[in-house]
Write an enzyme that holds these catalytic residues in place. Structure first.
Site, PDB file in Angstrom:
ATOM      1  N   LYS A   1     -71.033  68.537  14.979  1.00 12.63           N
ATOM      2  CA  LYS A   1     -69.840  69.126  15.589  1.00 12.63           C
ATOM      3  C   LYS A   1     -68.706  69.134  14.580  1.00 12.63           C
ATOM      4  O   LYS A   1     -68.247  68.089  14.123  1.00 12.63           O
ATOM      5  CB  LYS A   1     -69.444  68.326  16.830  1.00 12.63           C
ATOM      6  CG  LYS A   1     -68.216  68.910  17.526  1.00 12.63           C
ATOM      7  CD  LYS A   1     -67.937  68.280  18.860  1.00 12.63           C
ATOM      8  CE  LYS A   1     -66.735  68.938  19.497  1.00 12.63           C
ATOM      9  NZ  LYS A   1     -66.357  68.310  20.762  1.00 12.63           N
TER      10      LYS A   1
ATOM     11  N   LYS B   1     -72.277  73.182  16.463  1.00 12.82           N
ATOM     12  CA  LYS B   1     -71.092  73.763  17.109  1.00 12.82           C
ATOM     13  C   LYS B   1     -69.949  73.819  16.122  1.00 12.82           C
ATOM     14  O   LYS B   1     -69.659  72.785  15.513  1.00 12.82           O
ATOM     15  CB  LYS B   1     -70.723  72.877  18.290  1.00 12.82           C
ATOM     16  CG  LYS B   1     -69.466  73.290  19.017  1.00 12.82           C
ATOM     17  CD  LYS B   1     -69.198  72.335  20.139  1.00 12.82           C
ATOM     18  CE  LYS B   1     -67.841  72.645  20.722  1.00 12.82           C
ATOM     19  NZ  LYS B   1     -67.316  71.568  21.492  1.00 12.82           N
TER      20      LYS B   1
ATOM     21  N   GLU C   1     -75.965  64.273   9.992  1.00 11.57           N
ATOM     22  CA  GLU C   1     -75.475  63.936  11.336  1.00 11.57           C
ATOM     23  C   GLU C   1     -76.528  64.243  12.404  1.00 11.57           C
ATOM     24  O   GLU C   1     -76.774  63.435  13.299  1.00 11.57           O
ATOM     25  CB  GLU C   1     -74.193  64.709  11.644  1.00 11.57           C
ATOM     26  CG  GLU C   1     -72.937  64.088  11.061  1.00 11.57           C
ATOM     27  CD  GLU C   1     -72.459  62.898  11.882  1.00 11.57           C
ATOM     28  OE1 GLU C   1     -73.199  62.411  12.751  1.00 11.57           O
ATOM     29  OE2 GLU C   1     -71.315  62.446  11.635  1.00 11.57           O
TER      30      GLU C   1
ATOM     31  N   CYS D   1     -61.638  63.792  26.422  1.00  9.60           N
ATOM     32  CA  CYS D   1     -60.394  64.486  26.058  1.00  9.60           C
ATOM     33  C   CYS D   1     -59.749  65.240  27.222  1.00  9.60           C
ATOM     34  O   CYS D   1     -58.549  65.477  27.214  1.00  9.60           O
ATOM     35  CB  CYS D   1     -60.635  65.414  24.873  1.00  9.60           C
ATOM     36  SG  CYS D   1     -62.105  66.435  25.037  1.00  9.60           S
TER      37      CYS D   1
ATOM     38  N   ARG E   1     -58.668  66.456  15.556  1.00  4.01           N
ATOM     39  CA  ARG E   1     -59.773  65.515  15.730  1.00  4.01           C
ATOM     40  C   ARG E   1     -60.517  65.292  14.425  1.00  4.01           C
ATOM     41  O   ARG E   1     -61.702  64.963  14.421  1.00  4.01           O
ATOM     42  CB  ARG E   1     -60.744  66.074  16.773  1.00  4.01           C
ATOM     43  CG  ARG E   1     -60.108  66.476  18.094  1.00  4.01           C
ATOM     44  CD  ARG E   1     -61.187  66.781  19.141  1.00  4.01           C
ATOM     45  NE  ARG E   1     -60.705  67.586  20.250  1.00  4.01           N
ATOM     46  CZ  ARG E   1     -59.953  67.119  21.232  1.00  4.01           C
ATOM     47  NH1 ARG E   1     -59.578  65.846  21.245  1.00  4.01           N
ATOM     48  NH2 ARG E   1     -59.550  67.911  22.208  1.00  4.01           N
TER      49      ARG E   1
ATOM     50  N   SER F   1     -65.284  78.951  22.170  1.00  6.24           N
ATOM     51  CA  SER F   1     -64.231  79.768  22.770  1.00  6.24           C
ATOM     52  C   SER F   1     -63.612  80.758  21.792  1.00  6.24           C
ATOM     53  O   SER F   1     -63.368  81.911  22.136  1.00  6.24           O
ATOM     54  CB  SER F   1     -63.162  78.845  23.350  1.00  6.24           C
ATOM     55  OG  SER F   1     -62.636  77.986  22.347  1.00  6.24           O
TER      56      SER F   1
HETATM   57  C1  PBG Z   1     -64.125  68.398  23.301  1.00  4.04           C
HETATM   58  C2  PBG Z   1     -64.752  69.721  23.300  1.00  4.04           C
HETATM   59  C3  PBG Z   1     -64.244  70.845  22.660  1.00  4.04           C
HETATM   60  C4  PBG Z   1     -65.118  71.886  22.942  1.00  4.04           C
HETATM   61  C5  PBG Z   1     -66.137  71.381  23.730  1.00  4.04           C
HETATM   62  N1  PBG Z   1     -65.903  70.029  23.936  1.00  4.04           N
HETATM   63  C6  PBG Z   1     -62.991  71.022  21.902  1.00  4.04           C
HETATM   64  C7  PBG Z   1     -62.741  70.157  20.757  1.00  4.04           C
HETATM   65  O1  PBG Z   1     -63.591  69.392  20.318  1.00  4.04           O
HETATM   66  O2  PBG Z   1     -61.620  70.222  20.234  1.00  4.04           O
HETATM   67  C8  PBG Z   1     -64.941  73.271  22.445  1.00  4.04           C
HETATM   68  C9  PBG Z   1     -65.658  74.319  23.170  1.00  4.04           C
HETATM   69  C10 PBG Z   1     -65.144  75.672  22.875  1.00  4.04           C
HETATM   70  O3  PBG Z   1     -64.229  75.870  22.060  1.00  4.04           O
HETATM   71  O4  PBG Z   1     -65.698  76.608  23.472  1.00  4.04           O
HETATM   72  N2  PBG Z   1     -64.976  67.327  23.364  1.00  4.04           N
HETATM   73 ZN    ZN Z   2     -63.596  65.504  23.592  1.00  3.77          ZN
END
Ligand code: PBG
Ligand code: ZN
Length: 324
Positions: free
Chosen positions: A197, A249, A234, A124, A218, A275
């Site tokens: 995830k 996550k 999963e 991405c 997504r 984040s």
């Molecule tokens: C994308 C990815 C994301 C994060 C890690 N890898 C964002 C998403 O999936 O939209 C998020 C990490 C974070 O928010 O700290 N592969």
């Molecule tokens: Zn990604």
């Protein structure tokens, strides 16, 4: 008369700091933490991420120095995210021998060989559309993406990454990566699967940090945050496919899922304090509403208590500096 009063008094063990410490059940150490970092190519200065105060994009040319600084502070592991200036429709820079994914792994391992380098393995941040794989029409093509994940994994392993950490949320990604690594002779390169995830709104600030071009969401590949049974399913699938460690996550709002997976698997389990979790604590601290350091420690401790062995957190350097 006396049976008006409690016979059992849990407060006995809380009377002073010594007792509280002696009977504390859970503890996390700096050694349990993994620091996620953002590395941008082609820039000269650190770029502050406004939605994540205290976090910067690292200019690639300063990466080695940063890794040395983390190591001195006691950080043992980093997860690398690239901010690329070489976007195309499939993210081919990720499997170029001299692309950003490979360069980050090489630079980190050259700077501090004992630093455990986990290479976030996705597309991405390298695709012009911002999706985590090959886009066919409006859908991400699962199986076409698997082939590219295998190529990226081999490139990262060859560059020295200790762990491949696939976050693309494609079905079969662990199996595809294990197969590609083994075929290329990288039997000792491990896989930290982003095995559960969720399609979470807590990734908001990451979009700024990682500079993804995505418009939309997504949800067609990441999980529905409301699904608890599927979350276990999963992760167990990734275990069967050969993952060396599992991950949940985000972390803080998913402690039930962490506990479920801990009970269902014997693999090491990581959890990613993402984040948005960082931003909520940071901004509330800056506003004077909470004590940032204490809440950071409490939240990470709670993630550990729920069953995570390892925690990815943007607070890792702060905690290393301030002592845990
Ligand atoms: C994308 C990815 C994301 C994060 C890690 N890898 C964002 C998403 O999936 O939209 C998020 C990490 C974070 O928010 O700290 N592969
Ligand atoms: Zn990604």
């Amino acid at each position: 008369m006396s049976n008006l009063f409690p016979a059992v008094r849990p407060r006995r063990l809380r009377q002073n700091e010594s007792l509280r410490t002696l009977f504390q059940e859970t503890e996390f150490r700096l050694d349990d933490l993994i620091l996620p970092i953002f590395v941008e190519e082609g820039i000269d200065d650190f770029v502050p991420i406004s939605s994540m105060p205290g976090v910067n994009r690292i200019p690639e040319k300063m990466l080695a120095r940063e890794i040395e600084r983390y190591a001195r502070a006691g950080i043992r592991s980093v997860m690398t995210f690239g901010v690329s200036h070489h976007l195309d429709d499939v993210g081919s820079d990720t499997w170029s021998e001299n692309g950003l994914v490979a360069r980050m792994a090489r630079t980190c391992k050259d700077a501090v060989p004992e630093m455990v380098v986990m290479s976030d393995t996705c597309f991405c941040e390298y695709t012009s559309h911002g999706h985590c794989g090959v886009l066919h029409g409006r859908a991400v093509d699962n199986d076409a993406t698997l082939i590219n994940l295998g190529k990226q994994a081999v490139i990262a392993a060859a560059a020295g990454a200790d762990f491949i950490a696939p976050s693309a949320a494609m079905d079969g990604q662990v199996l595809a990566i294990r197969g590609a690594l083994d075929a290329a002779g990288f039997h000792d390169t491990a896989i930290m699967a982003y095995s559960t995830k969720f399609a979470s709104s807590l990734y908001g600030p990451f979009r700024e940090a990682g500079g993804t071009a995505l418009k939309g969401d997504r949800k067609a590949y990441q999980m529905n945050p409301m699904n608890r049974r599927e979350a276990v399913r999963e992760s167990l699938l990734d275990e069967q496919e050969g993952a060396d460690a599992l991950m949940v996550k985000p972390a803080g709002a998913y402690l039930d899922v962490i506990a479920d997976i801990r009970a269902a698997s014997r693999l090491p389990l990581a959890a990613y304090q993402v984040s948005g979790e960082y931003a909520m604590i940071k901004f509330a601290g800056l506003a004077g509403a909470i004590d940032e350091g204490r809440v950071a420690r409490e939240s990470i401790g709670a993630i550990k208590r729920a069953g995570a062995d390892l925690i990815l957190t943007y607070f890792a350097m702060d905690l290393a500096r301030d002592g845990i």
